[in-house]
Scaffold this active site. Structure first.
Site, PDB file in Angstrom:
ATOM      1  N   ARG A   1       1.014  -1.262  -0.311  1.00 10.19           N
ATOM      2  CA  ARG A   1       0.062   0.135  -0.378  1.00 10.19           C
ATOM      3  C   ARG A   1       0.865   1.283  -0.054  1.00 10.19           C
ATOM      4  O   ARG A   1       1.987   1.081   0.909  1.00 10.19           O
ATOM      5  CB  ARG A   1      -0.987   0.235   1.040  1.00 10.19           C
ATOM      6  CG  ARG A   1      -1.433  -1.257   1.255  1.00 10.19           C
ATOM      7  CD  ARG A   1      -2.378  -1.119   2.842  1.00 10.19           C
ATOM      8  NE  ARG A   1      -3.785  -1.609   3.037  1.00 10.19           N
ATOM      9  CZ  ARG A   1      -3.065  -3.379   3.433  1.00 10.19           C
ATOM     10  NH1 ARG A   1      -2.052  -3.197   4.101  1.00 10.19           N
ATOM     11  NH2 ARG A   1      -4.244  -4.261   3.379  1.00 10.19           N
TER      12      ARG A   1
ATOM     13  N   LYS B   1      -2.140  -1.828   7.704  1.00  9.30           N
ATOM     14  CA  LYS B   1      -4.142  -1.416   8.673  1.00  9.30           C
ATOM     15  C   LYS B   1      -3.794  -2.095   9.622  1.00  9.30           C
ATOM     16  O   LYS B   1      -3.577  -3.642   9.977  1.00  9.30           O
ATOM     17  CB  LYS B   1      -4.935  -1.892   7.007  1.00  9.30           C
ATOM     18  CG  LYS B   1      -4.795  -1.179   6.014  1.00  9.30           C
ATOM     19  CD  LYS B   1      -6.565  -1.796   5.066  1.00  9.30           C
ATOM     20  CE  LYS B   1      -6.294  -0.492   4.124  1.00  9.30           C
ATOM     21  NZ  LYS B   1      -8.077  -0.282   3.797  1.00  9.30           N
TER      22      LYS B   1
ATOM     23  N   HIS C   1      -1.757   2.903  -6.269  1.00 10.72           N
ATOM     24  CA  HIS C   1      -2.412   1.250  -6.026  1.00 10.72           C
ATOM     25  C   HIS C   1      -2.274   0.800  -7.032  1.00 10.72           C
ATOM     26  O   HIS C   1      -2.899  -0.801  -6.881  1.00 10.72           O
ATOM     27  CB  HIS C   1      -4.282   0.748  -5.392  1.00 10.72           C
ATOM     28  CG  HIS C   1      -4.425   0.569  -4.625  1.00 10.72           C
ATOM     29  ND1 HIS C   1      -3.483   0.535  -3.339  1.00 10.72           N
ATOM     30  CD2 HIS C   1      -5.657  -0.589  -4.329  1.00 10.72           C
ATOM     31  CE1 HIS C   1      -3.954  -0.546  -2.738  1.00 10.72           C
ATOM     32  NE2 HIS C   1      -4.890  -0.793  -3.068  1.00 10.72           N
TER      33      HIS C   1
ATOM     34  N   ARG D   1       0.055  -1.986  -6.724  1.00  6.59           N
ATOM     35  CA  ARG D   1      -0.944  -3.489  -5.758  1.00  6.59           C
ATOM     36  C   ARG D   1      -1.464  -4.554  -6.788  1.00  6.59           C
ATOM     37  O   ARG D   1      -1.265  -5.336  -6.376  1.00  6.59           O
ATOM     38  CB  ARG D   1      -1.096  -2.990  -4.534  1.00  6.59           C
ATOM     39  CG  ARG D   1      -1.397  -3.791  -3.267  1.00  6.59           C
ATOM     40  CD  ARG D   1      -1.482  -2.860  -2.237  1.00  6.59           C
ATOM     41  NE  ARG D   1      -2.683  -3.732  -1.315  1.00  6.59           N
ATOM     42  CZ  ARG D   1      -2.807  -3.969   0.269  1.00  6.59           C
ATOM     43  NH1 ARG D   1      -0.612  -4.251  -0.719  1.00  6.59           N
ATOM     44  NH2 ARG D   1      -3.630  -4.949   0.052  1.00  6.59           N
TER      45      ARG D   1
ATOM     46  N   HIS E   1      -3.852  -8.819   3.388  1.00  7.70           N
ATOM     47  CA  HIS E   1      -5.685  -8.702   3.467  1.00  7.70           C
ATOM     48  C   HIS E   1      -6.320  -9.934   4.651  1.00  7.70           C
ATOM     49  O   HIS E   1      -5.683 -10.951   5.122  1.00  7.70           O
ATOM     50  CB  HIS E   1      -6.162  -9.765   2.309  1.00  7.70           C
ATOM     51  CG  HIS E   1      -5.817  -8.619   0.913  1.00  7.70           C
ATOM     52  ND1 HIS E   1      -6.455  -8.626   0.119  1.00  7.70           N
ATOM     53  CD2 HIS E   1      -6.146  -6.910   0.847  1.00  7.70           C
ATOM     54  CE1 HIS E   1      -6.149  -7.801  -1.018  1.00  7.70           C
ATOM     55  NE2 HIS E   1      -5.908  -6.772   0.165  1.00  7.70           N
TER      56      HIS E   1
ATOM     57  N   TYR F   1      -8.766 -10.186  -7.481  1.00  6.78           N
ATOM     58  CA  TYR F   1      -7.854 -10.664  -7.900  1.00  6.78           C
ATOM     59  C   TYR F   1      -8.145 -11.349  -9.164  1.00  6.78           C
ATOM     60  O   TYR F   1      -7.952 -11.784 -10.298  1.00  6.78           O
ATOM     61  CB  TYR F   1      -6.327 -10.531  -7.322  1.00  6.78           C
ATOM     62  CG  TYR F   1      -6.198  -8.759  -6.516  1.00  6.78           C
ATOM     63  CD1 TYR F   1      -6.503  -8.366  -7.239  1.00  6.78           C
ATOM     64  CD2 TYR F   1      -6.322  -8.880  -5.066  1.00  6.78           C
ATOM     65  CE1 TYR F   1      -5.558  -6.459  -6.790  1.00  6.78           C
ATOM     66  CE2 TYR F   1      -6.183  -8.319  -5.243  1.00  6.78           C
ATOM     67  CZ  TYR F   1      -6.488  -6.858  -5.315  1.00  6.78           C
ATOM     68  OH  TYR F   1      -5.847  -5.575  -4.155  1.00  6.78           O
TER      69      TYR F   1
END
Length: 301
Positions: A159, A183, A247, A250, A273, A282
């Protein structure tokens, strides 16, 4: 002059009544990422202003129908699905907080969800675009920085916030890994390939000593601060052949791994994630690319 003053006053956004307690909400969000805090406070400011046009000046007067109508109005503005989903999350967060603070008698947003609909697939760069972006040569400090930053975004699927927050202690050139803070404050170690490691090593050895900034920061800007998301966007605006959001690198990282046969759970781990469902977007991207290749190459397609 009077008419000009009136026109300017009408052009200004409506003030949010104190009953919404938005400064208190912002303070409560201080434990979250700064970008999230700013976005949520901005989302609630917009919502409060929208409610003001219906003469609703306090959160206690908001009901679920108001919230549904607001989200529906966002849909007419052709906002990205992710943006509407974030605004719905901001409303849920705010009203849960408002209930705890005694500002509302009940939480009208407790089960609020953004309207469903077909989301936009992330843009994936072609091999040629990646080559154009990453195969450039440069010797100045900023050129070495830009090359290392872009190599790292694509090599590790970071990120932008993780790239900007990367510290020297998180770089292991010998082990070909970087350790980033993702995150939720979760730390993860990601492998990088030799070319990315070489670009990073040259930047740290040759370019970084020429640029001021926090010693622990890997990437800095010309102002002597950590590199920021806007700085990264400017780098791409300058070097990419077509408009490219940071992004997208990524997205491209994840899609290229899946196209190459990587296991979905491995990609989930690399991306950081929390849920496999987030990574599954994806697989849809890869199917679209597979169909495009098939139809473009099969003699009878």
């Amino acid at each position: 002059m009077a008419h000009n003053a009136e026109d300017q006053a009408r052009a200004l956004p409506a003030a949010v009544p104190a009953a919404w307690h938005l400064p208190g909400f912002g303070d409560w969000l201080s434990g979250r990422a700064e970008a999230t805090r700013r976005a949520y406070v901005g989302d609630l400011t917009s919502f409060a202003q929208w409610m003001g046009r219906s003469d609703v000046t306090a959160p206690a007067a908001v009901d679920r129908l108001h919230l549904r109508r607001y989200l529906a109005s966002l849909g007419t503005r052709q906002l990205a699905r992710a943006t509407v989903a974030r605004k719905a999350a901001a409303l849920r967060c705010y009203f849960a907080w408002a209930l705890r603070e005694g500002l509302v008698p009940a939480d009208p947003a407790r089960t609020l969800r953004a309207p469903t609909g077909k989301g936009r697939l992330p843009r994936v760069l072609s091999g040629g675009e990646i080559g154009t972006l990453l195969d450039g040569a440069g010797t100045s400090a900023t050129e070495l920085r830009d090359q290392a930053a872009l190599e790292l975004l694509y090599a590790a699927g970071l990120r932008v916030s993780e790239l900007c927050g990367l510290d020297r202690r998180g770089v292991d050139l010998a082990g070909r890994t970087v350790t980033v803070l993702g995150k939720g404050g979760k730390e993860r170690r990601v492998p990088i390939h030799d070319r990315a490691a070489a670009a990073l090593e040259e930047w740290l050895r040759v370019g970084r000593p020429e640029m001021p900034g926090p010693h622990e920061a890997v990437f800095v800007n010309r102002r002597g601060s950590r590199l920021g998301p806007r700085d990264v966007r400017r780098i791409l605006d300058r070097l990419a052949a077509a408009p490219t959001h940071p992004h997208a690198l990524r997205h491209t990282f994840a899609t290229h791994l899946l196209d190459g046969g990587a296991d979905l759970r491995v990609v989930q781990e690399l991306l950081g994630h929390a849920s496999l469902a987030t990574t599954q977007i994806y697989t849809h991207v890869s199917k679209v690319r597979l169909r495009a290749v098939y139809e473009g190459t099969h003699p009878r397609a």
